[in-house]
Scaffold this motif. Structure first.
Motif, PDB file in Angstrom:
ATOM      1  N   VAL A 151       0.838  -1.207   0.000  1.00  0.00           N
ATOM      2  CA  VAL A 151       0.000   0.000   0.000  1.00  0.00           C
ATOM      3  C   VAL A 151       0.869   1.250   0.000  1.00  0.00           C
ATOM      4  O   VAL A 151       1.914   1.287   0.671  1.00  0.00           O
ATOM      5  CB  VAL A 151      -0.889   0.023   1.274  1.00  0.00           C
ATOM      6  N   THR A 152       0.434   2.266  -0.735  1.00  0.00           N
ATOM      7  CA  THR A 152       1.081   3.578  -0.652  1.00  0.00           C
ATOM      8  C   THR A 152       0.069   4.585  -0.112  1.00  0.00           C
ATOM      9  O   THR A 152      -1.128   4.481  -0.389  1.00  0.00           O
ATOM     10  CB  THR A 152       1.587   4.060  -2.027  1.00  0.00           C
ATOM     11  N   THR A 153       0.562   5.559   0.652  1.00  0.00           N
ATOM     12  CA  THR A 153      -0.335   6.585   1.199  1.00  0.00           C
ATOM     13  C   THR A 153       0.249   7.975   0.976  1.00  0.00           C
ATOM     14  O   THR A 153       1.472   8.152   0.974  1.00  0.00           O
ATOM     15  CB  THR A 153      -0.549   6.421   2.724  1.00  0.00           C
ATOM     16  N   GLY A 154      -0.644   8.943   0.838  1.00  0.00           N
ATOM     17  CA  GLY A 154      -0.200  10.327   0.828  1.00  0.00           C
ATOM     18  C   GLY A 154       0.147  10.786   2.238  1.00  0.00           C
ATOM     19  O   GLY A 154       1.090  11.543   2.454  1.00  0.00           O
ATOM     20  N   GLY A 155      -0.619  10.316   3.225  1.00  0.00           N
ATOM     21  CA  GLY A 155      -0.412  10.725   4.610  1.00  0.00           C
ATOM     22  C   GLY A 155       0.904  10.223   5.182  1.00  0.00           C
ATOM     23  O   GLY A 155       1.482   9.254   4.699  1.00  0.00           O
ATOM     24  N   TRP A 156       1.348  10.911   6.239  1.00  0.00           N
ATOM     25  CA  TRP A 156       2.607  10.556   6.887  1.00  0.00           C
ATOM     26  C   TRP A 156       2.409   9.356   7.815  1.00  0.00           C
ATOM     27  O   TRP A 156       1.284   9.072   8.247  1.00  0.00           O
ATOM     28  CB  TRP A 156       3.117  11.707   7.743  1.00  0.00           C
ATOM     29  N   GLU A 157       3.514   8.738   8.196  1.00  0.00           N
ATOM     30  CA  GLU A 157       3.427   7.593   9.114  1.00  0.00           C
ATOM     31  C   GLU A 157       2.813   8.027  10.449  1.00  0.00           C
ATOM     32  O   GLU A 157       2.006   7.306  11.034  1.00  0.00           O
ATOM     33  CB  GLU A 157       4.817   6.968   9.326  1.00  0.00           C
ATOM     34  N   THR A 158       3.154   9.245  10.917  1.00  0.00           N
ATOM     35  CA  THR A 158       2.600   9.711  12.206  1.00  0.00           C
ATOM     36  C   THR A 158       1.075   9.882  12.110  1.00  0.00           C
ATOM     37  O   THR A 158       0.372   9.682  13.091  1.00  0.00           O
ATOM     38  CB  THR A 158       3.216  11.065  12.621  1.00  0.00           C
ATOM     39  N   HIS A 159       0.588  10.256  10.924  1.00  0.00           N
ATOM     40  CA  HIS A 159      -0.866  10.427  10.767  1.00  0.00           C
ATOM     41  C   HIS A 159      -1.596   9.101  10.964  1.00  0.00           C
ATOM     42  O   HIS A 159      -2.789   9.077  11.244  1.00  0.00           O
ATOM     43  CB  HIS A 159      -1.208  10.954   9.370  1.00  0.00           C
ATOM     44  N   TYR A 160      -0.864   8.004  10.757  1.00  0.00           N
ATOM     45  CA  TYR A 160      -1.455   6.653  10.861  1.00  0.00           C
ATOM     46  C   TYR A 160      -0.951   5.909  12.087  1.00  0.00           C
ATOM     47  O   TYR A 160      -1.058   4.691  12.158  1.00  0.00           O
ATOM     48  CB  TYR A 160      -1.135   5.842   9.588  1.00  0.00           C
ATOM     49  N   SER A 161      -0.389   6.666  13.048  1.00  0.00           N
ATOM     50  CA  SER A 161       0.128   6.031  14.272  1.00  0.00           C
ATOM     51  C   SER A 161      -1.010   5.890  15.284  1.00  0.00           C
ATOM     52  O   SER A 161      -2.148   6.300  15.024  1.00  0.00           O
ATOM     53  CB  SER A 161       1.251   6.891  14.850  1.00  0.00           C
ATOM     54  N   ALA A 162      -0.697   5.344  16.443  1.00  0.00           N
ATOM     55  CA  ALA A 162      -1.728   5.069  17.456  1.00  0.00           C
ATOM     56  C   ALA A 162      -2.552   6.310  17.795  1.00  0.00           C
ATOM     57  O   ALA A 162      -3.754   6.221  18.032  1.00  0.00           O
ATOM     58  CB  ALA A 162      -1.074   4.499  18.709  1.00  0.00           C
ATOM     59  N   ARG A 163      -1.915   7.472  17.816  1.00  0.00           N
ATOM     60  CA  ARG A 163      -2.638   8.707  18.157  1.00  0.00           C
ATOM     61  C   ARG A 163      -2.841   9.611  16.945  1.00  0.00           C
ATOM     62  O   ARG A 163      -3.242  10.765  17.060  1.00  0.00           O
ATOM     63  CB  ARG A 163      -1.877   9.455  19.256  1.00  0.00           C
ATOM     64  N   GLY A 164      -2.548   9.083  15.778  1.00  0.00           N
ATOM     65  CA  GLY A 164      -2.651   9.879  14.559  1.00  0.00           C
ATOM     66  C   GLY A 164      -4.094  10.146  14.153  1.00  0.00           C
ATOM     67  O   GLY A 164      -4.984   9.323  14.401  1.00  0.00           O
ATOM     68  N   ILE A 165      -4.294  11.278  13.486  1.00  0.00           N
ATOM     69  CA  ILE A 165      -5.667  11.717  13.166  1.00  0.00           C
ATOM     70  C   ILE A 165      -6.393  10.772  12.204  1.00  0.00           C
ATOM     71  O   ILE A 165      -7.624  10.685  12.209  1.00  0.00           O
ATOM     72  CB  ILE A 165      -5.654  13.166  12.621  1.00  0.00           C
ATOM     73  N   ASN A 166      -5.644  10.056  11.380  1.00  0.00           N
ATOM     74  CA  ASN A 166      -6.291   9.145  10.426  1.00  0.00           C
ATOM     75  C   ASN A 166      -6.726   7.827  11.057  1.00  0.00           C
ATOM     76  O   ASN A 166      -7.435   7.046  10.424  1.00  0.00           O
ATOM     77  CB  ASN A 166      -5.338   8.817   9.266  1.00  0.00           C
ATOM     78  N   GLY A 167      -6.284   7.587  12.285  1.00  0.00           N
ATOM     79  CA  GLY A 167      -6.492   6.273  12.884  1.00  0.00           C
ATOM     80  C   GLY A 167      -5.303   5.383  12.564  1.00  0.00           C
ATOM     81  O   GLY A 167      -4.633   5.581  11.545  1.00  0.00           O
ATOM     82  N   PRO A 168      -5.039   4.401  13.427  1.00  0.00           N
ATOM     83  CA  PRO A 168      -3.889   3.520  13.204  1.00  0.00           C
ATOM     84  C   PRO A 168      -4.030   2.733  11.907  1.00  0.00           C
ATOM     85  O   PRO A 168      -5.125   2.261  11.583  1.00  0.00           O
ATOM     86  CB  PRO A 168      -3.926   2.574  14.406  1.00  0.00           C
ATOM     87  N   ILE A 169      -2.929   2.590  11.180  1.00  0.00           N
ATOM     88  CA  ILE A 169      -3.006   1.889   9.887  1.00  0.00           C
ATOM     89  C   ILE A 169      -3.507   0.463  10.061  1.00  0.00           C
ATOM     90  O   ILE A 169      -4.252  -0.048   9.219  1.00  0.00           O
ATOM     91  CB  ILE A 169      -1.630   1.930   9.157  1.00  0.00           C
ATOM     92  N   ASP A 170      -3.142  -0.192  11.171  1.00  0.00           N
ATOM     93  CA  ASP A 170      -3.612  -1.574  11.360  1.00  0.00           C
ATOM     94  C   ASP A 170      -5.130  -1.632  11.521  1.00  0.00           C
ATOM     95  O   ASP A 170      -5.759  -2.616  11.130  1.00  0.00           O
ATOM     96  CB  ASP A 170      -2.933  -2.224  12.572  1.00  0.00           C
ATOM     97  N   ASP A 171      -5.703  -0.583  12.097  1.00  0.00           N
ATOM     98  CA  ASP A 171      -7.167  -0.539  12.200  1.00  0.00           C
ATOM     99  C   ASP A 171      -7.795  -0.299  10.830  1.00  0.00           C
ATOM    100  O   ASP A 171      -8.770  -0.945  10.462  1.00  0.00           O
ATOM    101  CB  ASP A 171      -7.610   0.575  13.163  1.00  0.00           C
TER     102      ASP A 171
END
Ligand code: FAD
Length: 265
Positions: A151-171
């Motif tokens: 998968v590729t994303t525009g968002g940063w890794e932090t955006h997809y971290s446990a407290r990131g605004i996008n929600g965790p990538i694993d979720d």
């Protein structure tokens, strides 16, 4: 091994196209046999409709799951769907590759799942009763095989971290990893995710390519995500809730379905 890569990007000269070529070349260098389903190039039909079931009488009400089950049992699914099912049965490893679009897979890939995952093939498999809720989540037609997401994303890794605004990538990927890959039996490997790719330059591309080659070299040995098997004893049947007390310490939500301690299931 035999590897099927399902590619869902409209542009072969994209970053995804470059990553696909790197993955395929690395796998072939390792002696693996690789097939690619290029959904846009193949003009994959993504919507499930009556045209998928030519044997359905014109005046019959169209019920997608029932029509799917009957056509699968009668070997009457359309040729494009049967070809993809044949590739899934052929492959030891399935890779689904896509850019993250609106927090999920592009519609064309979802449509590939909707049509290829027929009733009797990917769901509706095994005994369905109050004692056994089907062969699924760790069992099923594709058990014994491995699968992973690229998968590729525009968002940063932090955006997809446990407290990131996008929600965790694993979720975000749970519905695909657990609901689409684990469901028909695949052992699901951790996803390969390339973050923040929209303004990538050559210097930033190289580490991603290197990491991808490494993942392709370790496909056979990487430990799968430790999802709990539905029929392994961890779930009450038929309500399919995790038995009280089995959760990893502090786990909630999707993480309930992981057994990191590896004690049961
Ligand atoms: P490209 O646009 O092809 O390339 C990206 C960059 O990589 C460019 O700078 C390009 O020059 C460079 N590049 C390409 N090939 C190479 C190469 N061989 N060597 C070096 N550099 C190279 N992002 C999110 O995080 N969450 C979302 O929910 C989300 N939703 C989206 C919805 C839509 C409809 C769209 C269009 C985008 C969305 N995005 C989202 C962003 C999307 O995930 C990224 O645009 C996508 O992952 C980029 O992949 P690509 O293959 O299209 O990249």
């Amino acid at each position: 091994m035999k590897i099927l890569l399902v590619f869902a990007h409209p542009e072969p000269r994209s970053l995804n196209g470059a990553l696909r070529d790197i993955a395929v070349a690395e796998l072939q260098n390792q002696g693996h046999e690789v097939r690619v389903s290029d959904l846009y190039a193949d003009r994959w039909k993504s919507e499930v409709d009556r045209a998928d079931f030519p044997s359905l009488p014109p005046d019959a009400r169209f019920k997608p799951a029932a029509a799917s089950g009957e056509a699968f049992a009668a070997d009457a699914l359309t040729g494009d769907v049967r070809a993809e099912q044949g590739k899934l049965l052929w492959a030891d490893v399935l890779i689904l590759q896509f850019p993250l679009w609106w927090y999920g897979m592009p519609a064309i890939l979802k449509g590939w799942v909707d049509r290829v995952y027929a009733y009797g093939f990917a769901y509706g498999v095994g005994e369905h009763s109050d004692r056994h809720w089907g062969d699924r989540f760790g069992e099923g037609t594709l058990a014994g095989k491995r699968a992973m997401l690229l998968v590729t994303t525009g968002g940063w890794e932090t955006h997809y971290s446990a407290r990131g605004i996008n929600g965790p990538i694993d979720d975000l990927l749970f519905p695909i990893n657990h609901g689409i890959l684990y469901y028909p039996g695949y052992d699901v490997l951790p996803p390969f995710v390339a973050y923040r790719v929209d303004r990538l330059d050559q210097a930033a591309f190289e580490p991603i390519a290197k990491r991808l080659r490494e993942r392709m070299r370790t496909l056979a040995t990487t430990s799968p995500i430790p999802y709990r098997r539905q029929n392994g004893g961890d779930y009450l049947i038929p309500n399919l809730q995790l038995r009280p007390g089995l959760e990893d310490f502090g786990a909630s939500g999707f993480a309930l379905h992981l057994n990191r301690a590896g004690t049961a299931g």
